[in-house]
Design a protein around this motif. Structure first.
Motif, PDB file in Angstrom:
ATOM      1  N   VAL A   4      39.277  35.538  38.232  1.00 48.88           N
ATOM      2  CA  VAL A   4      38.703  36.607  36.999  1.00 48.88           C
ATOM      3  C   VAL A   4      39.929  36.336  35.876  1.00 48.88           C
ATOM      4  CG1 VAL A   4      37.827  38.460  38.199  1.00 48.88           C
ATOM      5  CG2 VAL A   4      40.361  38.171  38.054  1.00 48.88           C
ATOM      6  N   ARG A   5      39.443  36.362  34.576  1.00 47.13           N
ATOM      7  CA  ARG A   5      39.556  36.144  33.644  1.00 47.13           C
ATOM      8  C   ARG A   5      40.767  36.979  33.442  1.00 47.13           C
ATOM      9  NH1 ARG A   5      34.578  34.418  32.103  1.00 47.13           N
ATOM     10  NH2 ARG A   5      34.383  32.073  31.948  1.00 47.13           N
ATOM     11  N   LEU A   6      41.723  36.681  32.872  1.00 48.49           N
ATOM     12  CA  LEU A   6      43.071  37.489  32.151  1.00 48.49           C
ATOM     13  C   LEU A   6      41.949  38.908  31.859  1.00 48.49           C
ATOM     14  CD1 LEU A   6      46.096  39.055  32.234  1.00 48.49           C
ATOM     15  CD2 LEU A   6      46.463  37.091  30.012  1.00 48.49           C
ATOM     16  N   SER A   7      41.266  38.337  30.940  1.00 45.40           N
ATOM     17  CA  SER A   7      40.871  39.333  29.648  1.00 45.40           C
ATOM     18  C   SER A   7      39.845  40.330  30.568  1.00 45.40           C
ATOM     19  CB  SER A   7      40.135  38.886  28.470  1.00 45.40           C
ATOM     20  OG  SER A   7      38.614  37.513  28.946  1.00 45.40           O
ATOM     21  N   ASP A   8      39.444  39.699  32.002  1.00 51.13           N
ATOM     22  CA  ASP A   8      37.935  40.401  32.893  1.00 51.13           C
ATOM     23  C   ASP A   8      38.816  41.948  33.572  1.00 51.13           C
ATOM     24  OD1 ASP A   8      36.280  39.634  31.083  1.00 51.13           O
ATOM     25  OD2 ASP A   8      36.097  37.792  32.498  1.00 51.13           O
ATOM     26  N   GLY A  28      34.836  51.566  45.883  1.00 54.84           N
ATOM     27  CA  GLY A  28      36.253  52.328  46.576  1.00 54.84           C
ATOM     28  C   GLY A  28      36.797  50.933  47.573  1.00 54.84           C
ATOM     29  N   VAL A  29      36.885  49.739  46.979  1.00 58.01           N
ATOM     30  CA  VAL A  29      37.777  48.430  46.733  1.00 58.01           C
ATOM     31  C   VAL A  29      39.337  49.010  46.231  1.00 58.01           C
ATOM     32  CG1 VAL A  29      35.928  47.745  47.694  1.00 58.01           C
ATOM     33  CG2 VAL A  29      36.768  47.229  45.065  1.00 58.01           C
ATOM     34  N   ILE A  30      40.288  47.664  46.083  1.00 57.17           N
ATOM     35  CA  ILE A  30      41.323  47.704  45.806  1.00 57.17           C
ATOM     36  C   ILE A  30      41.839  46.486  45.564  1.00 57.17           C
ATOM     37  CG2 ILE A  30      43.625  47.996  45.688  1.00 57.17           C
ATOM     38  CD1 ILE A  30      43.960  49.973  47.991  1.00 57.17           C
ATOM     39  N   PRO A  31      41.803  45.875  43.985  1.00 58.72           N
ATOM     40  CA  PRO A  31      41.702  44.546  43.345  1.00 58.72           C
ATOM     41  C   PRO A  31      43.201  43.947  43.417  1.00 58.72           C
ATOM     42  CG  PRO A  31      40.595  45.382  41.756  1.00 58.72           C
ATOM     43  CD  PRO A  31      41.118  46.923  43.038  1.00 58.72           C
ATOM     44  N   LEU A  32      44.194  43.845  44.159  1.00 54.52           N
ATOM     45  CA  LEU A  32      45.458  43.357  43.649  1.00 54.52           C
ATOM     46  C   LEU A  32      45.402  42.197  43.689  1.00 54.52           C
ATOM     47  CD1 LEU A  32      46.496  45.250  47.632  1.00 54.52           C
ATOM     48  CD2 LEU A  32      46.830  45.734  45.479  1.00 54.52           C
ATOM     49  N   VAL A  33      46.171  41.389  42.841  1.00 57.44           N
ATOM     50  CA  VAL A  33      46.791  40.529  41.921  1.00 57.44           C
ATOM     51  C   VAL A  33      48.096  39.819  42.475  1.00 57.44           C
ATOM     52  CG1 VAL A  33      48.109  39.072  39.633  1.00 57.44           C
ATOM     53  CG2 VAL A  33      47.073  42.091  40.460  1.00 57.44           C
ATOM     54  N   TYR A  34      47.185  38.441  43.446  1.00 52.08           N
ATOM     55  CA  TYR A  34      47.471  37.772  44.226  1.00 52.08           C
ATOM     56  C   TYR A  34      48.728  36.218  44.003  1.00 52.08           C
ATOM     57  CZ  TYR A  34      48.087  34.444  48.612  1.00 52.08           C
ATOM     58  OH  TYR A  34      48.425  33.633  49.416  1.00 52.08           O
ATOM     59  N   ARG A  35      47.798  36.105  42.945  1.00 53.05           N
ATOM     60  CA  ARG A  35      48.602  34.987  41.797  1.00 53.05           C
ATOM     61  C   ARG A  35      48.071  35.028  40.419  1.00 53.05           C
ATOM     62  NH1 ARG A  35      47.687  29.402  44.353  1.00 53.05           N
ATOM     63  NH2 ARG A  35      49.712  30.909  46.061  1.00 53.05           N
ATOM     64  N   ARG A  36      49.183  34.670  39.096  1.00 52.87           N
ATOM     65  CA  ARG A  36      49.283  34.464  38.072  1.00 52.87           C
ATOM     66  C   ARG A  36      49.301  33.423  37.820  1.00 52.87           C
ATOM     67  NH1 ARG A  36      51.762  38.953  38.940  1.00 52.87           N
ATOM     68  NH2 ARG A  36      51.556  41.125  38.484  1.00 52.87           N
ATOM     69  N   VAL A  37      48.520  32.780  37.054  1.00 55.09           N
ATOM     70  CA  VAL A  37      48.051  31.091  36.802  1.00 55.09           C
ATOM     71  C   VAL A  37      47.746  31.297  35.091  1.00 55.09           C
ATOM     72  CG1 VAL A  37      46.789  28.990  37.100  1.00 55.09           C
ATOM     73  CG2 VAL A  37      47.284  30.751  38.674  1.00 55.09           C
ATOM     74  N   GLY A  38      47.896  30.736  34.691  1.00 55.99           N
ATOM     75  CA  GLY A  38      48.107  29.986  32.655  1.00 55.99           C
ATOM     76  C   GLY A  38      49.268  30.256  31.700  1.00 55.99           C
ATOM     77  N   LEU A  39      49.046  29.490  30.609  1.00 57.30           N
ATOM     78  CA  LEU A  39      49.784  29.914  29.601  1.00 57.30           C
ATOM     79  C   LEU A  39      49.855  31.332  29.493  1.00 57.30           C
ATOM     80  CD1 LEU A  39      51.466  28.334  27.855  1.00 57.30           C
ATOM     81  CD2 LEU A  39      49.006  28.330  26.134  1.00 57.30           C
ATOM     82  N   PRO A  40      49.354  32.219  29.096  1.00 59.22           N
ATOM     83  CA  PRO A  40      49.791  33.209  28.842  1.00 59.22           C
ATOM     84  C   PRO A  40      51.896  33.579  30.257  1.00 59.22           C
ATOM     85  CG  PRO A  40      47.362  33.185  29.110  1.00 59.22           C
ATOM     86  CD  PRO A  40      48.046  32.607  29.175  1.00 59.22           C
ATOM     87  N   PHE A  41      50.774  33.756  31.023  1.00 62.16           N
ATOM     88  CA  PHE A  41      51.791  34.045  31.394  1.00 62.16           C
ATOM     89  C   PHE A  41      53.164  32.969  32.272  1.00 62.16           C
ATOM     90  CE2 PHE A  41      48.110  35.002  33.464  1.00 62.16           C
ATOM     91  CZ  PHE A  41      47.872  37.288  33.969  1.00 62.16           C
ATOM     92  N   TRP A  42      52.655  31.720  31.632  1.00 62.10           N
ATOM     93  CA  TRP A  42      54.001  30.813  31.790  1.00 62.10           C
ATOM     94  C   TRP A  42      55.370  31.084  30.716  1.00 62.10           C
ATOM     95  CZ3 TRP A  42      56.495  27.521  28.035  1.00 62.10           C
ATOM     96  CH2 TRP A  42      57.430  26.689  28.619  1.00 62.10           C
ATOM     97  N   LEU A  43      54.176  31.497  29.476  1.00 64.06           N
ATOM     98  CA  LEU A  43      55.265  32.321  28.192  1.00 64.06           C
ATOM     99  C   LEU A  43      56.478  33.477  29.021  1.00 64.06           C
ATOM    100  CD1 LEU A  43      52.952  31.347  25.377  1.00 64.06           C
ATOM    101  CD2 LEU A  43      54.581  30.254  26.334  1.00 64.06           C
ATOM    102  N   GLU A  44      55.546  33.813  28.999  1.00 64.97           N
ATOM    103  CA  GLU A  44      56.613  35.443  29.889  1.00 64.97           C
ATOM    104  C   GLU A  44      57.536  34.926  30.497  1.00 64.97           C
ATOM    105  OE1 GLU A  44      57.042  40.001  29.854  1.00 64.97           O
ATOM    106  OE2 GLU A  44      55.697  38.640  28.906  1.00 64.97           O
TER     107      GLU A  44
END
Length: 419
Positions: A57-61, A73-89
């Motif tokens: 999913v997109r970061l904005s969504d 009744g689900v839990i959306p866990l972050v498995y991996r972050r990909v893209g320029l915003p995370f690289w800049l962080e």
């Protein structure tokens, strides 16, 4: 292009586990928030009896999917972050490391526009230091811009400065300038006058083994014995009448192939004792680091002052294949020795004589001799060993010589007066 835009916006790979993960993914897909690449999480543990999925999913969504997650009744866990915003962080978090990488990239970009290494190949008469000194006089040295160097002009300058260099090729390879030269191995001598007529004379004494005349008059035949300086093929042509009286005389440039067979006798002498160098087990090292032509670091252990050999190796810092940088290090090894007298054994002296004999034969072949028969004998004494050599060889033993023209005007005048 779509992948590049997605990377610039940033996206998350989420692991969906819970009561109704398929319904959750269907809701996201229906609202355009689910990206391609959904797959079952076979490598991840499922939450009890429910299935799990990986989805993008997109970061904005990601902030908008919380309500749908609670409904299903689900839990959306972050498995991996990909893209320029995370690289800049991450870059902001490790600011010093990022700044160092950026400065290194900028430094490489600047350094690749300058000359940092010069390689000269093919030079034997002119030393590398001599040619590098000439280049420095022309303003070509480490640190000049590569685009200010014209290979065509440099080739012309080198050929003009050194007439004995008959071929030059200059090539830019990254930050290195490669110069290939070919030298004419000629010694300075007075130019011989060009002959319009001449005789072929013998340059050595021997027996004529082969004779082929193209132009001129043969003066010898196969099997004749000749001495050095004898005329083999004369460049004088004489026309006679039926009574062998000379009618006319002309001069040409004698030409032909003459092969002379001769015998060479020679002796090679070797001493039975010889002073050799006996080196110490450990050598002393001297290290030098040079940056931008300035020596920044020197390390040296106790260096011997005399009776030592110095072996120096140089290495340049190079990135990739042709990006040479202005960083050089050298290692000099000082190997001390002392002179000791060595007594050669009969076996070693025979081995040395055999090597010298083969080199002697090779020299004769390089001179153009065909070896027909060879004999050798090694005589040993207490002080010396003598190698006696006897060769029967055949070679082209002739050269052009100017014709000593006879003045026949006086003879003709005498004939006229007698008539």
């Amino acid at each position: 292009m779509r992948r590049i835009l997605l990377w610039l916006q940033g996206y998350l790979i989420i692991c969906v586990t819970g009561r109704e993960p398929r319904r959750f993914l269907t809701l996201l897909a229906g609202r355009g928030m689910l990206l391609s690449g959904t797959a079952p999480t076979a490598e991840l543990p499922a939450n009890g009896e429910f299935d799990g999925f990986l989805a993008r999913v997109r970061l904005s969504d990601y902030k908008r999917i919380g309500g749908y997650a609670r409904k299903c009744g689900v839990i959306p866990l972050v498995y991996r972050r990909v893209g320029l915003p995370f690289w800049l962080e991450r870059a902001r978090r490790y600011r010093s490391r990022t700044l160092g990488i950026l400065l290194f990239v900028v430094l490489l970009y600047v350094l690749q526009n300058f000359l940092w290494s010069i390689q000269i190949q093919g030079n034997f008469v002119h030393s590398e230091e001599q040619l590098l000194g000439f280049l420095r006089e022309q303003g070509i040295a480490a640190g000049v811009r590569m685009d200010s160097i014209s290979c065509e002009e440099l080739e012309t300058l080198i050929r003009t400065q050194y007439p004995d260099i008959i071929w030059v090729s200059c090539e830019k390879a990254g930050t290195r300038l490669k110069i290939h030269v070919k030298e004419a191995y000629r010694y300075a001598s007075a130019e011989a006058p060009e002959l319009t007529s001449g005789d072929l004379v013998a340059t050595e004494s021997g027996v004529v083994r082969k004779l082929l005349v193209r132009t001129g008059t043969p003066m010898v035949k196969v099997g004749d014995t000749v001495q050095e300086g004898d005329i083999l093929i004369s460049g004088t042509r004489i026309v006679t009448d039926a009574y062998d009286a000379e009618l006319s005389r002309s001069y040409v440039l004698a030409d032909g192939d003459v092969e002379i067979e001769r015998t060479i006798e020679d002796e090679l002498t070797f001493p039975m004792t010889e002073e050799v160098r006996e080196y110490d087990a450990d050598g002393k090292n001297h290290y030098t680091l040079t940056v931008f032509g300035h020596k920044l670091m020197k390390y040296q252990s106790s260096i011997p002052t005399k009776d030592c050999d110095i072996i120096t190796t140089y290495a340049e810092l190079r990135l990739f294949e042709q990006l040479y940088l202005p960083v050089e290090w050298s290692k000099s090894t000082y190997q001390s020795y002392r002179l000791v007298t060595k007594q050669h054994t009969e076996e070693s002296i025979r081995e040395r004589a055999g090597t010298a004999y083969l080199a002697y034969l090779e020299e004769r072949v390089q001179e153009g001799c065909e070896i027909l028969e060879e004999q050798s004998e090694l005589l040993l004494s207490e002080e010396t060993a003598t190698l006696r050599i006897r060769l029967r060889v055949a070679s082209s033993g002739c050269r052009l010589a100017e014709i000593q023209k006879e003045d026949t005007s006086d003879d003709r005048n005498d004939d006229q007066h007698s008539d």
